[in-house]
Design an enzyme around this catalytic site. Structure first.
Site, PDB file in Angstrom:
ATOM      1  N   VAL A   1       0.891  -1.163   0.000  1.00  0.00           N
ATOM      2  CA  VAL A   1       0.000   0.000   0.000  1.00  0.00           C
ATOM      3  C   VAL A   1       0.928   1.212   0.000  1.00  0.00           C
ATOM      4  O   VAL A   1       1.936   1.233   0.704  1.00  0.00           O
ATOM      5  CB  VAL A   1      -0.956  -0.013   1.217  1.00  0.00           C
ATOM      6  N   SER A   2       0.623   2.200  -0.829  1.00  0.00           N
ATOM      7  CA  SER A   2       1.508   3.367  -0.972  1.00  0.00           C
ATOM      8  C   SER A   2       1.646   4.123   0.343  1.00  0.00           C
ATOM      9  O   SER A   2       0.761   4.078   1.203  1.00  0.00           O
ATOM     10  CB  SER A   2       0.944   4.335  -2.015  1.00  0.00           C
TER      11      SER A   2
END
Length: 224
Positions: free
Chosen positions: A75-76
């Site tokens: 997940v960024s």
């Protein structure tokens, strides 16, 4: 150590947003602005990122770093999620297409701000997990399907905005086609070592204008 309470988590979320504000200010020359939209910052304060990562990394959910979510994906980092959201500036009357749902964190942020979010994810386990999470949070303005993101989701096109959270060598033609005139596409472009966060604007006549912002590193867009 005892488990964290909702109160603890809310404080950590606030700190995360304060950090995003600092990073934005530091990158203001490259970004062309010193602050992100307050609507975006408020959504970042609301959405519980710790629910969108595996339990083993949940204690790190509010640090500004990407986190592993399985299948060699991440997940960024929150700063990039906030920045990409700010760049497409989703409005309450707009339909947004997202490519790369993952476990749904970026999707949830978009759903807080846009009228409707359509999201395409190639990994079935991610799609069903994200769907359950978003429903649990009462975000009913999201549709998710499993498929090849490079083809977009033609049934619901055209879109006001498109956000791609996986990197490509060039903007997929199907996505450019599904973008409304006057719309905007934001995506990481380039090979693994030299990707840039890129903004593509489509004017009323359908002409495209592209600008690169900051270097980033994303997993590659998988096509099927």
């Amino acid at each position: 150590m005892k488990p964290m309470t909702e109160q603890h988590l809310a404080v950590l979320r606030r700190h995360m947003v304060e950090l995003i504000a600092i990073y934005t200010d530091l990158a203001s020359e490259e970004l062309g602005k010193a602050a992100l939209d307050e609507r975006v910052m408020a959504a970042m304060r609301r959405v519980p990122r710790h629910l969108f990562v595996p339990a083993s990394v949940a204690p790190y959910a509010y640090q500004d770093m990407p986190l592993p979510i399985g299948f060699d994906k991440t997940v960024s980092q929150p700063f990039i999620v906030a920045l990409m959201t700010d760049l497409i500036a989703p409005q309450p009357h707009e339909a947004v297409l997202e490519i790369g749902t993952g476990l749904g964190y970026q999707t949830a942020i978009l759903a807080e701000l846009a009228g409707q979010v359509w999201s395409v994810e190639i990994i079935e386990e991610f799609a069903s997990h994200a769907e359950a999470l978003l429903q649990g949070l009462g975000l009913s303005n999201v549709g998710i399907r499993v498929g090849d993101g490079s083809r977009g989701w033609p049934e619901h096109a055209p879109y006001d905005k498109i956000l791609v959270s996986v990197a490509a060598g060039r903007a997929p033609p199907a996505l450019l086609e599904q973008l409304k005139p006057g719309g905007r596409l934001v995506l990481p472009l380039g090979p693994e070592e030299t990707q840039f966060l890129t903004v593509v604007d489509k004017d009323a006549a359908g002409q495209l204008e592209t600008r690169q912002l900051i270097p980033v590193r994303f997993s590659r867009l998988e096509t099927g």
